[in-house]
Design an enzyme around this catalytic site. Structure first.
Site, PDB file in Angstrom:
ATOM      1  N   PRO A 286       0.831  -1.215   0.000  1.00 43.43           N
ATOM      2  CA  PRO A 286       0.000   0.000   0.000  1.00 43.43           C
ATOM      3  C   PRO A 286       0.864   1.262   0.000  1.00 43.43           C
ATOM      4  CG  PRO A 286      -0.522  -1.435   1.869  1.00 43.43           C
ATOM      5  CD  PRO A 286       0.674  -2.011   1.222  1.00 43.43           C
TER       6      PRO A 286
ATOM      7  N   GLY B 226       2.006   4.864   1.239  1.00 43.40           N
ATOM      8  CA  GLY B 226       1.969   5.458   2.588  1.00 43.40           C
ATOM      9  C   GLY B 226       2.264   4.457   3.682  1.00 43.40           C
TER      10      GLY B 226
ATOM     11  N   ASP C  42      16.234   7.020  -0.060  1.00 43.14           N
ATOM     12  CA  ASP C  42      15.193   6.166  -0.657  1.00 43.14           C
ATOM     13  C   ASP C  42      15.441   5.943  -2.154  1.00 43.14           C
ATOM     14  OD1 ASP C  42      14.182   6.327   1.882  1.00 43.14           O
ATOM     15  OD2 ASP C  42      12.162   6.886   1.310  1.00 43.14           O
TER      16      ASP C  42
HETATM   17  C1  MEV Z   1      11.988   8.430   4.632  1.00 40.60           C
HETATM   18  O1  MEV Z   1      11.863   7.131   4.062  1.00 40.60           O
HETATM   19  C2  MEV Z   1      13.355   8.608   5.218  1.00 40.60           C
HETATM   20  C3  MEV Z   1      13.630   9.953   5.893  1.00 40.60           C
HETATM   21  O2  MEV Z   1      14.920   9.820   6.502  1.00 40.60           O
HETATM   22  C4  MEV Z   1      13.610  11.109   4.924  1.00 40.60           C
HETATM   23  C5  MEV Z   1      14.775  11.100   3.941  1.00 40.60           C
HETATM   24  O3  MEV Z   1      15.786  10.415   4.163  1.00 40.60           O
HETATM   25  O4  MEV Z   1      14.673  11.829   2.929  1.00 40.60           O
HETATM   26  C6  MEV Z   1      12.624  10.226   7.008  1.00 40.60           C
END
Ligand code: MEV
Length: 326
Positions: free
Chosen positions: A108, A110, A158
């Site tokens: 999903p 989010g 990411d």
């Molecule tokens: C989000 O998956 C990871 C965070 O560390 C944000 C980022 O690294 O850009 C919260």
């Protein structure tokens, strides 16, 4: 650039952050793994100039020239930032034609598993493939731009894991990045438990920035602690000391809780995992909802599956496959 295909399909993995989320935005190291759940993008060229996007119940068609206009207005009138991603990628090739775009996700949206980066990475790869291109650095920089539409200051962690696959140490330095692939145990499994709480990454990242601005000394203490946990985890992973990896995951969760990015549900799920034999558990990604990840000994697998029977869960290994043409 010459158009070589009229149809293309590609995919990218979703991910878990094992250590170091949030602080990775402020140039501390993080450890990320690609998982076996993927996002698939399919496109075919149209005879007109319309982009037809089919994703997660959104089925919308916009003329490419309108995307360009709306983009200049800050895209507030566009239902989905992906229209900008599509437009920018087509412009990279000076291409101005319509596309039917279909996105399918095995998790999903989010859920805290890096779906936004995986969607963009798979989509950009699909468009590159129309022109016979597969340049991971360029795909990374376009995916990072796409992430900037979602939150102001993404670390790039990411996009990096979605493109590379495997298990990596990621660190941002100013506008540069360092990615070190780590060897990993092919049999190692993680249980992913959805909290059922959706959250907006951009908002949580903004909250962390406010906390940092209000209390820089405390933030620095937290950031140094995160780095220490991550460095210890790198050693523990190299030594295959999963009992220690688990303890460090739980420690990382407690730190993220003190940072204010956990939730009651996430804390309850972590507690429940630990009470049922887990080696360690933590929230993963931005927090505030999304999912927790659980590390366990093979002997405790069934007990944990039973304990989380009422929740949406899956068990996954690390996936070596980053972006891929299908
Ligand atoms: C989000 O998956 C990871 C965070 O560390 C944000 C980022 O690294 O850009 C919260």
């Amino acid at each position: 650039m010459k158009l070589l295909k009229v149809y293309s399909r590609a995919s990218a993995p979703t991910k878990i952050i094992l250590f170091g989320e949030h602080f990775v935005v402020y140039e501390k190291p993080a450890i990320l793994a690609a998982i076996e759940k993927r996002i698939y993008s399919s496109i075919n060229i149209r005879n007109d100039n319309n982009i037809n996007l089919n994703i997660n119940n959104i089925h919308e068609e916009i003329d490419i020239d309108n995307i360009s206009l709306l983009k200049d207005q800050g895209f507030t009138n566009l239902t989905h930032p992906l229209f900008i991603v599509i437009y920018d990628t087509l412009m990279r090739f000076n291409a101005r034609f319509g596309l039917n775009v279909k996105i399918d996700s095995e998790v999903p949206f989010g859920s805290g598993l890096g779906t936004s980066a995986a969607v963009s990475a798979s989509l950009i790869t699909t468009i590159f493939n129309l022109f016979g291109m597969f340049d991971k650095e360029e795909i990374f920089s376009l995916t990072l731009n796409a992430e900037k539409l979602i939150h102001n200051n993404p670390s790039g962690a990411d996009p990096a894991i979605s493109i590379s696959g495997g298990l990596i140490i990621f660190r941002k330095y100013n506008d540069n990045k360092m990615i070190i692939p780590l060897e990993y145990d092919k049999e190692l499994e993680f249980m992913i438990v959805y909290s059922g709480e959706e959250r907006i990454t951009g908002k949580i990242v903004d909250n962390v920035r406010s906390m940092k601005d209000k209390n820089p000394q405390l933030f620095e203490i937290f950031a140094n602690k995160s780095e220490e946990i991550t460095q210890d985890a790198i050693q523990a992973l190299k030594n295959k000391d999963y009992s220690l990896v688990g303890k460090l995951m739980t420690k990382n969760h407690e730190l993220l809780n003190r940072l204010g990015v956990s939730s009651q549900t996430l804390n309850r799920l972590v507690e429940h995992a630990l009470n049922n034999g887990a080696l360690g558990a933590k929230l993963t990604g931005a927090g505030g909802g999304g999912s927790i990840i659980v590390l366990f000994n093979a002997d405790d697998r069934n007990r944990l599956l039973e304990a989380f029977k009422g929740n949406k869960i899956f068990v996954t290994k690390i996936s070596n496959n980053g972006i891929r043409i299908e």
